[in-house]
Each structure stands twice: as structure tokens, then as C-alpha cells.
Design a protein around this motif. Sequence first.
Motif: not given
Length: 787
Positions: A684, A643, A751, A641, A654
Motif C-alpha cells: 500500500l 478504495v 489497489i 482491495a 484504501v
Amino acid sequence: MPGDPTRTQREPFGLLPGALGEAERQVGGDEAPPLAPNAALAWIGKPVPRINGRAKVTGAARYTVDVKLPGMLHGRLLRSPHPHARLAALDLAPAAKHPGVRAALALDEAVGRAVEAPGAGGRRVLYVGDVVAAVAAATPEAAEAALRLIRADYQPLPFVVEIEKARRADAPVVFERPVHGEGYAGAIASGAPIAQQGNVRGPNTAGSRGDAGAGLARAEVVVEGEFRTQVQTHCCMETHAVVADWRADGLTVYLSTQYTAGVRAELAQAFGLPLSRVRVVVDAMGGGFGSKSGAGNYVRAAVRLSREARAPVRIALDRREEHLDSGNRPATVQKLRVGAGRDGALTAIAIDTYGTAGVGLGAGVGFFAQGLYACDNFSIAQSDVFINAGPGCAMRAPGNVPGAFALEQAIDELAERLGLDPLALRDRIDPSPVRLAERRAGAERFGWGRRRAPGADAGPVKRGLGMAQSFWTANVNTQASCEVRILRDGSVELFSGVQDIGSGIGTVLAQVLAEETGLRPEDIAIHIGDTNFPAGPPSYGSLTTASITPPARNAAWRAMRELKRAVAPALGVPPEQLVARGGRIATADGTRSLSFREAAGRIRGDRISALAARSDDYGGFGRRFGEMGQAKEPLGGVQFAEVAVDVETGIVRVERVVAAQDCGRPMNPKQIESQVHGGVLMGLSYALYENRVVDRRTGHVLNADLEHYKIARAREAPAIEVILLEHYRAASATDAYGIAEPANIATAPAIANAVYNATGARVRQLPMTPATVLAALGRAPAARPSA
Ligand code: MOS
């Protein structure tokens, strides 16, 4: 050959991209021959559009709420406005007299919640939304009006909706008596009785091994942390809905369900009917995620109302009821310690966790940490804490989703403490060659080499990269079965009770039959979602494709064997030398052939029919219990991920997720990618937004709708890239496994690890709202999950 008990065959074996070989397997005499790798096939492994896609987007698809039977009544449920109360009196008479009302009844079965030992005093309601009574009327308006006429006399009792308060010795007690049951996959079955003290039931230490204390004592590095995850509700696009039709000759239930055969068995038992008098039907479905696995209290209510009113009764839950009383993912508090040597080798993992499934069981962290990494010393202690809130139930990779949020952050922290790249540490401690390949492929696509030290950006918006892994068992329902028919006009059809939860199993079955018959997927009629057909598998545990595609292929192959026998004399070769392709049955050299229709015209009688049930995986299962088998090797999955965190507002965005995933032989990459997209978006949404909020003063859910209960929408969707590995395991006639749950596990920790990489602050609490992120950055007090 038929009659042979077994034969030996060589099956594709290995991982693509990479090395593909063959493995020798003993298979039953009625199993189809080895299936070539996808690249050599016509339909399997191809991105075939879903067969009911057009119907769905044009509104023609029939969902359960579209079922309208003559004389159908509308049912509504009376739900408790109190989080805990004694139901002193219930008078249905005024409601029953209301014009249009055809049935009114009291509800007192405990369905979906922990079951209390007998002896507790009188009927109590245990949460806001607990069902008390039901009415059926000619119109929804009359049913609604009748509900308001029911006189329910509640004597409010002390209640508790906060997990920490519920654990205290002086807390109001939710259950007055011991409860029994194991819950679902959120906790490993202990086999032994579990202690219950006040609202705390546990600890359950099943799954522990080795000596974690000794492992931690000899560790050179120990990472410790407390992680908190919130209650997430399922939010299926299609709410729970049923139409029950009780007649003298049997009960038919139209139901948005994940398991037609299971609900049939449940209702047969509950209502004292033989299976032959219960039929469960579902056509199009808008998701379930674990919340539509059984016959819930609303289903039983609809059946009872229909029996009493002698008319079909429809009950469709509204969004508020969905949030209050159709299941949820339990909240957890996980204290985690991970010990390692300087080289990274794990010396111990110790997990002490409690969670709450409201008045339900199963708030554990699953089996994630038991199996992901090599570690001899593992201890786990899991407890359920009861609160006065609606019962949790299985939800997309139950247990493993909150479990991964904690463990995969701890491993990220361990890598940093050891001065290792997170991928390099995993290369040392992760025994899975599949995840190794996924880390390599994912890192390359993602551009992992761009990753910088934590908090490297100077400005207020900081970018970061993170990754995390998943673990999920490859499950099989061993009872799955289907029938394949070839009719005299050359048409082909498949019958199975298996339901399409929305992920497209019907399309995959059409591909399998097209491959065997030499026809096109659109030539195959798929009849599913009805218990009048051979029992299908459930659509849970990510096991549908693994369970039903092998019997579908075997049934199709047996039917074709019979067709070839019927036409072999006309084509002048033995039946084994005939091939089916391009809509024809032909000799191997192609010199003589019949169209499929001509061939079918030679059938004696009106059809060929072949029935097949799921055989065991070639070489057996790693573990087997009841109607479930687990493949020896679990499924993997690795997600990356990227971010952007605004450290002034605490807002996390994200931007991109790369998901590398295996599922055995991929049957339909288009649908699999769609599933992975869904898993990433749901992960998410869990990571950043979703949170059921219960008011501590009233016990009411404050955000029981989709306006205040925030789920990720298109605006928050990142770019999602899916890397699909082909993993040939030589395990069944199709070698396919599931995808739904694995794709949902690694997102939240990936994340969180990216947020750490962006900011240098670790967020150990979900959801990562602005308040939570600012608190982790030391800029504001933390918000606590409500339960
Ligand atoms: Mo899933 S939680 O096995 O529907």
C-alpha cells in the motif's frame, strides 16, 4: 530405520479448506515419519506468541546497535557530495591527527554496485553518498569532526539522474567501461553477454518462449499500456549496523544481517581468512527486506578500521545514509502488450522494459509474467539504465512487485474488454488450483458480488473494488542445518546460524522441537544467529522456514530416537513403541512412563546431540542452482482491495484489504498473519506514497529521511483480513514454505484496479499520489517519478 537408504511413506497431501488426501513418497532413512495435518498437532500450526516478543516490546532485546564492547570505537564514512566526480586527491592526514582518532582510511572497493572493467581513468565517485573514506575515533563526535578534516579534492564531472535523459545518446556516461554481473532476481540470468551502449545495458531476453509476434497478430483483443514504477527504499525499522572486532585469533562481526553464513564466507574471502577465523553474530533484528543480504561497504570499512586501530569498531548508518546507499527497489518503465482470443485464452504476452538501479544492476521485472498465466507465446526484453544514484538491490519480491503492477492491471483491462468478470477471466487462464481456491475464498469474504461498473458513484468520493494475484517461487536453501541437544537435566536446545530477521523463525523452531519432544515451546532453548553454530539458511527469498524447519524436525526426531533407545529397557518395550507427550516418555498405552527429566537422566555422557542438514524436497526440486532449490509448484496469493477516491483532491484511501495466501503447511498462523499484514502495508505504501526524489540539478536525494519520504503509517492502514490456506504438498519433513514476499506482490495492482473500478480512470504510474490520480482523471498534468 537407520541404515535404510530410503523408505516409502504416506504423507498428507492436498488443500484445506477442501480435499485432503495422502501421497506416497520415497524418503531418506533418517527422515522423520509423516507429520499429521495441523489440526492433529499440539504446537505446529498454532498461534504461539513469539519467544522474544516481550523482550522486544520492553526494550530488553539486543539489536546490533546495543552491542557495546570494551574499548569500542565509533566509525563514520565520508560520502561524496557530488553525483559524479573524479577524486583528484584525498588527504587523510589532518583527520588522522585529530585527538581521539585511531584509524583513517581511503575506501575504493566497488561493493554493491555494478563492477566496471578495468581501464577507466582514476578513482571516481558515481553518486551522492558514494563512500570515499572512513575514520574510527573514541567518540561519535570525534569521528564526525575528523570527517570534516579530510581533504578530498573532487573534479566534478557531468552526471545524469533521470532515466529518460540517461537513455539518450548524448547523455553523460555513468560507466566508462563495460560492467559485468547479472544483478539479483530482478532479471533472469541470461548466460550470454549483454550489450552495453552508453548508459543502457541490454536488452536481456532470457525467459522468452514461443512467438509473441505471431500470438499478438492472431489475437482478437490486444491490451497495451506503458506502466511506470518509482524507486522505493527499504526503510528497515533498524538501520544497517555493525560492530567489527578484529583480533589476532580471528574476526568477530556483530551485524544486522539476513545471512550470517553468507557474510562469514564473504568476509573470509575478502580478508584472506579461513572460515574458522570469522564469526558473524546477530541477535534481535529490525528487518532487512533484501538490503541486509551481504557484507556491504560499511561492513568492510568497519573490519578494516578495526584491523588498523586494533579495537572494535561500530558503524551504524543514519536514515540519510539508508536512503542514499543501502539499496533500493529500482524504478521501471514497462511497455506491455497482452493478446487474447474472444474466449479469454491468452495468445501472447510481450514485455519491453527498462529500469534503473542507479549504479547497480537488476532493474528487471522478475519472473512474474513468465509463470502466472497459461500462455505459450511470451517475449521479454529487459534493460538496465545507469544513472548517478545509489545502487538498487533485492527488495521484497524483487522484479515481481513492479511486474505485477503492470500485468495485473492489463489483465483487469482485458477482462473488461472481453465483458468478463476479472475472476472469471482468471478462472480461464490461471492454471493454479491454489489461486483458484484463494479467489473463491477471498471473493466470498470480501463480498466481491458488491462490485459495480466503473465510476458508478455520482458524488466526488467514489468507491471501488479491485483484485490482483501473486506469483512467487517456493525456494529452499539446501545447505541449511542445525543441531539439537538433549541435556541430562531434561532441557532441550537448538543451535543454528539462522537469523531472525524479525519474522520469528526462533518461535517456529521452538514449536517444531516441542512437537517432537512432547515439551512446550517455552521449554526449548533456541540459540540462533551465530556462525559458531551449524550454518543456517539466508533470510531472503522467503526461504527461511522452508529451509530450516525440516532439518530441525529431523534433528529433534533423531535425538528423541536415541533418548527412547536409552530408556526403552527401563520401560520394558522396544524404543519404537515409546511416545513423547505432555512432558513424559511413555508406552503407547500410557501404563508406564518416565518424566522427560528422568528419561534424560539415563543419557550416557552429558547430552544427546543430533545434527541434520536440509534434505532435498521429496521428489526433488523443479529447478536447482547453486545452493538453491525451487519446489516444483510455486506459491500463490490473491488480494482484494476496497478504495475510496476523492476525484476533487485525487486522494486515494484504501479502506479494506482481504489477502488469501498459501505457504505450504502454515507453521504459526499468528506470525504468518503478521507477515501478510506487513506485506500489504508495504504494498500500500508503495502504491500510494513512497518515492525517492533525486534533484535533477544537483543529483542530491531531496527526501533522504522519514519526514519527506512518506511511508504508510497506522493512520493510513486499512482493515486487513488474512485467509490462510493449508496446502499440504508432501514435500519435506515439515512441508512448510515462505510467506514474506508473496504477501507483498498483489497489493499495488489490487489497489490500482480498485481505483479504476471507483473512477473509470486507469493509473499506470506509481506512486498514485493526488497529482498522478488527478492526471489520470484528466484534471491535472502528471507528476513523473524522479528516476
Ligand atoms: Mo528478500 S528481497 O529475498 O530479502
